[in-house]
Each structure stands twice: as C-alpha cells, then as structure tokens.
Motif scaffolding. Sequence first.
Motif, PDB file in Angstrom:
ATOM      1  N   LYS A 108      -1.750   6.769  -4.998  1.00  0.00           N
ATOM      2  CA  LYS A 108      -1.055   5.947  -5.311  1.00  0.00           C
ATOM      3  C   LYS A 108       0.752   6.102  -4.730  1.00  0.00           C
ATOM      4  CE  LYS A 108      -3.912   3.519  -8.296  1.00  0.00           C
ATOM      5  NZ  LYS A 108      -3.332   3.902  -9.244  1.00  0.00           N
ATOM      6  N   LEU A 138       1.091  -2.429   1.347  1.00  0.00           N
ATOM      7  CA  LEU A 138       0.696  -1.639   0.051  1.00  0.00           C
ATOM      8  C   LEU A 138       1.424  -1.816  -0.280  1.00  0.00           C
ATOM      9  CD1 LEU A 138      -1.796   0.856   1.055  1.00  0.00           C
ATOM     10  CD2 LEU A 138      -2.982  -1.350  -0.192  1.00  0.00           C
ATOM     11  N   LYS A 176       1.689  -1.615  -4.975  1.00  0.00           N
ATOM     12  CA  LYS A 176       0.098  -0.578  -4.805  1.00  0.00           C
ATOM     13  C   LYS A 176       0.641   0.874  -4.565  1.00  0.00           C
ATOM     14  CE  LYS A 176      -3.449  -4.530  -4.455  1.00  0.00           C
ATOM     15  NZ  LYS A 176      -4.364  -5.070  -3.181  1.00  0.00           N
TER      16      LYS A 176
END
Length: 248
Positions: A143, A221, A226
């Motif tokens: 992450k 991303l 995300k």
Amino acid sequence: MSDQLPQDPSRRSMLRRALTLSAVSVTGIASVTIPSISFADSLSKEDRDDMTPDGVIEHFKKGNLRFRENKPLKHDYLAQKRQSTAGQYPAAVILSCIDSRVAAEIVLDAGIGETFNSRVAGNITNGDMLGSMEFACAVAGAKLVVVMGHTKCGAVKGAIANAQLGNLTGLLDKIKPAIEKTQYSGERKASNYDFVNAVARKNVELTVENIRRNSPVLKELEDKKKIKIVGSMYHLEGGRVEFFEVDD
C-alpha cells in the motif's frame, strides 16, 4: 506516556495470546483486551488489506517510537519465517540507502514479511528498482512506497565532494541534481553536514518525483489512491524517522 503503546486496530493478529479482562463500571460491564507478553506475528493478507496507505505510515511511526524508546515488539523471527512461507503480504516497499546504520526493518520495528526492501547508496532509483516496486504494489498488494534518506549520508557527501571511484562515480552523478536544486544559504561543502542533510532530503524528494515520472504503473495506482508514494528521513542522532509527502 504509558509504558504500553496502544495496539494498532488494523493489526488484529499482530499480538497473540491476549488476555481479556472484564471490568465493571457504573454503566455496566466493559470488556478490555490487554496484550500479554507475546510475540509479533507476520502480517496476514487480511491485516494488510485492511490497512490504508496512511494507516501503514501510522503503523511505522509507532514502530519507530518503540525503536527510539527501546521497547520493540517481541519478534519470534523463526515463527514469522514459518508463517510467511505460505505467502507474503507486505504493507510497504522501502527504498533506502545501503548505509549499515539505516536498517529500515529495525528502525521501524517491523518483522519478517512486513516490508519489501530495496537498498542502494544514496537511495536512488533506476529501471530495476522501479520494476521491483511495481511488483510489490501492483502484483503483491503493498500500500505504500517509502523513499528513505538519512542524515550524514556518505553517498550524498561524496557527490558534493565530486568523488571519483570506479562505478561509484556514475552512481554519485545521479545524486548531483539534488545539489543544484538545494536552496541553502550557508557553506555548500561536503564538510558541512547541515548542507549534506539538506541535499539528502532534496535527493529523496527528487527520487519520489522520478518514481512518479518513470513508472506510469505506480503513478496510476497513486492517482487512484490505492497506494501512496512518500519521502522519509532517518535521523542518525536520536533515531527518528520523519515521513513527508512530496507534491507533484
């Protein structure tokens, strides 16, 4: 501050063998969970997937505080190794310097299976590093991308001093743009560690920018929230890890 840091709610399986204590209050019965002497588990997929990028940062901040207070979790590395053989679910990928004093897992009090780690002098990036980060985030589900510089960096000092040595010369050339872009009114020499530290921070910022510019995969991303790509500085004196965001 109490001796026991609060348990990170996103790490439900972080500590095993918890004791449950029932306490009676004026409003009724409350159940309080108190961690016993126990061992830190490896991250499970559920643990990692429940964490947000900001939650991962807060988790590392708590780990760094434990490191600075000399109150690390009780890591059973053999148990963590056995748990991780079925799969790995790291929460972050960390690009840090090769410096022997900057072991990211230790200064963040992280266990086996919590972080992907890339190390190179001056925490610079290249195509191979970017590919590794893309695997960590797009395939394995990390992450957070952390670029970790540190104070009194020898690679930064060498770049400022224009050191020449085999393949190291080309590596230091990749740090030199940070020297030019560092705003500093004092003595701009390798012997001045205040300047070295300022360049080291700017070098982190430029590396974050390079990651976004040269990896459309990671940039997408991050744009979709995300993941996060952040900078950090490890302070050799005191042991604090400072996290900071770098604007596009």
